[in-house]
Design a protein around this motif. Structure first.
Motif, PDB file in Angstrom:
ATOM      1  N   PRO A   1       1.028  -1.322  -0.100  1.00 33.02           N
ATOM      2  CA  PRO A   1      -0.121  -0.056   0.035  1.00 33.02           C
ATOM      3  C   PRO A   1       0.625   1.171  -0.072  1.00 33.02           C
TER       4      PRO A   1
ATOM      5  N   GLN B   1       0.470   4.766   1.102  1.00 34.87           N
ATOM      6  CA  GLN B   1      -0.486   5.490   1.891  1.00 34.87           C
ATOM      7  C   GLN B   1      -0.661   6.957   1.637  1.00 34.87           C
TER       8      GLN B   1
ATOM      9  N   SER C   1      -2.205   7.380  -1.757  1.00 38.07           N
ATOM     10  CA  SER C   1      -3.555   7.119  -1.263  1.00 38.07           C
ATOM     11  C   SER C   1      -4.310   8.390  -0.811  1.00 38.07           C
ATOM     12  N   GLN C   2      -3.793   9.187   0.067  1.00 40.05           N
ATOM     13  CA  GLN C   2      -4.189  10.254   0.559  1.00 40.05           C
ATOM     14  C   GLN C   2      -4.168  11.481  -0.227  1.00 40.05           C
TER      15      GLN C   2
ATOM     16  N   GLU D   1      -7.315   4.116  -2.916  1.00 40.95           N
ATOM     17  CA  GLU D   1      -6.397   3.261  -2.127  1.00 40.95           C
ATOM     18  C   GLU D   1      -5.579   2.689  -3.231  1.00 40.95           C
TER      19      GLU D   1
ATOM     20  N   ARG E   1      -9.863   0.972  -5.691  1.00 44.38           N
ATOM     21  CA  ARG E   1      -8.357   0.142  -5.219  1.00 44.38           C
ATOM     22  C   ARG E   1      -7.650   0.096  -6.308  1.00 44.38           C
TER      23      ARG E   1
END
Length: 412
Positions: free
Chosen positions: A33, A35, A38-39, A44, A302
């Motif tokens: 992942p 992160q 993603s933010q 995701e 995702r």
């Protein structure tokens, strides 16, 4: 009776067999992942780190699978490949490991570092042709004359099956991905990944990425003739003609192709370096460039990105990072016209320091004809927190009576 092109399409079973064949010699890289990304993008995001292979690129998978398919007679006769980079090193590495003589034809412009790396893996390197296409013609001629097997970088069912193992691993690690975003050069990677992924999950979306300079597969699938050419950061996918078999597979399984700019590729390389602390070459960063180009396309999904290569010149990477700091106005160039008398430079430096800026470089100009004969022009490069901080420093200098030109102001 000769096989039709459709008959050559690899199946999920072929890709699974490829995974077994290459398992002991090719790294099973992680899908992790991301992160921070993603933010930033509201999705995701998961990244497949195939820049961790020995040659720092996914090409080892397909090259090795092809080499393992050869008969002993073919192995003894050797192999020939055409490449300006990652495919060359992949073939050289695994051919040498398997005791197969290998010859790599590279364009005459190929950087010395890539030629040296290919030779270091045990291949004989021949420089011929001004372009990759010309090198390819030479390589195929040499293969025909010598009886060696030509190992195509993408238009080969064994190569495609090998590249498809990327998707097997990604979906084993993250089974419920909504889409895979895959760079496209000749099409070997996306056609193999699409074959595997769609067989495992018919609902998964396969999205290709090409640079605007080389919309090769985009042209194929949309029956267009957009021009292909120019210097691209993503030289690994700067291909003028897609493979026939990859194009056939992509036409059935790829739902969309996003064209990205050189600036978006540059931003993606920087994002991998600064946010994920990993190196991506231009082609390797193309998937993330697509997310940068069309964030709304991926919001809430995702998303699986393939970081398929990390062979980037460190000097180029350094330049990209500094340029990105300039885009964010964290490094700012100012040209200031001043009276040529003692103390002025100290006065300006004090203003910058008092306002929290940091002077990185200063250059005086006294012979510019647009500067008064009793004056001078100075170029100052400063480090700032952000664009507003840069504007605050400019206002502070102007308040002292000096004219300031912002040399790298953001374009409207």
């Amino acid at each position: 009776m000769s096989q039709s092109l459709s008959d050559l399409r690899p199946s999920l079973s072929d890709i699974e067999k490829a995974a077994e064949s290459i398992a002991t010699a090719v790294l099973r890289t992680p899908t992790l992942p991301a992160q921070i990304l993603s933010q930033i993008f509201g999705a995701e995001i998961f990244v497949k780190y195939d820049n961790m292979q020995i040659t720092n690129a996914f090409k080892e998978r397909g090259a090795l699978n092809k080499l393992l398919s050869l008969t002993q007679e073919q192995k003894d006769a050797g192999v020939i490949a055409m490449s300006a980079g990652n495919h060359a090193q992949a073939v050289a590495l695994h051919a040498t490991r398997l005791g197969i003589p290998s010859t790599i034809v590279m364009p005459e412009f190929t950087p010395f570092v890539k030629v040296a790396a290919t030779k270091a893996y045990g291949a004989t390197v021949i420089l011929e042709g001004e372009t990759v296409a010309e090198a390819g013609i030479a390589a195929m001629r040499m293969a025909e004359e010598s009886g060696a097997t030509f190992v195509h970088p993408y238009d080969d069912p064994y190569v495609i099956a090998g590249q498809g193992t990327v998707a097997l691993e990604m979906l084993a690690d993250v089974p419920n991905l909504d889409c895979l975003v895959v760079p496209i050069g000749g099409g070997g990677l996306i056609s193999g990944m699409a074959t595997a992924a769609k067989a495992i999950n018919a609902d998964i979306e396969i999205i290709g990425v090409e640079t605007e300079l080389y919309p090769t597969m985009y042209n194929e699938l949309n029956n267009l003739e957009l021009p292909c050419g120019g210097q691209s950061l993503a030289e690994g996918i700067a291909v003028k003609k897609a493979g026939r078999l990859p194009a056939l597979i992509a036409s059935d399984l790829v739902s969309d192709i996003i064209l990205v700019t050189e600036g978006q590729i540059e931003q993606a390389i920087n994002a991998y370096a600064t946010h994920l602390k990993t190196m991506a070459e231009g082609a390797g960063a193309a998937g993330l460039a697509a997310v940068i180009a069309k964030p709304e396309r991926f919001k809430g999904k995702r998303v699986g990105l393939v970081l398929c290569g990390g062979n980037i010149d460190p000097r180029l990477l350094s330049s990209i990072i500094v340029r990105q700091l300039g885009r964010k106005q964290q490094i700012v160039g100012l040209r200031i016209t001043i009276p040529d008398r003692p103390g002025i430079l100290g006065e300006i430096s004090t203003v910058i320091g008092d306002l929290g800026g940091n002077v990185l470089e200063v250059d005086h100009h006294r012979t510019f004809l647009n500067v008064p004969v009793k004056g001078a022009s100075i170029d100052i490069t400063i480090e700032t927190r952000d664009a507003e901080h840069a504007r605050e420093i400019i206002r502070g200098i102007e308040a002292k009576g000096h004219a300031v030109a912002h040399l790298n102001a953001p374009q409207e």
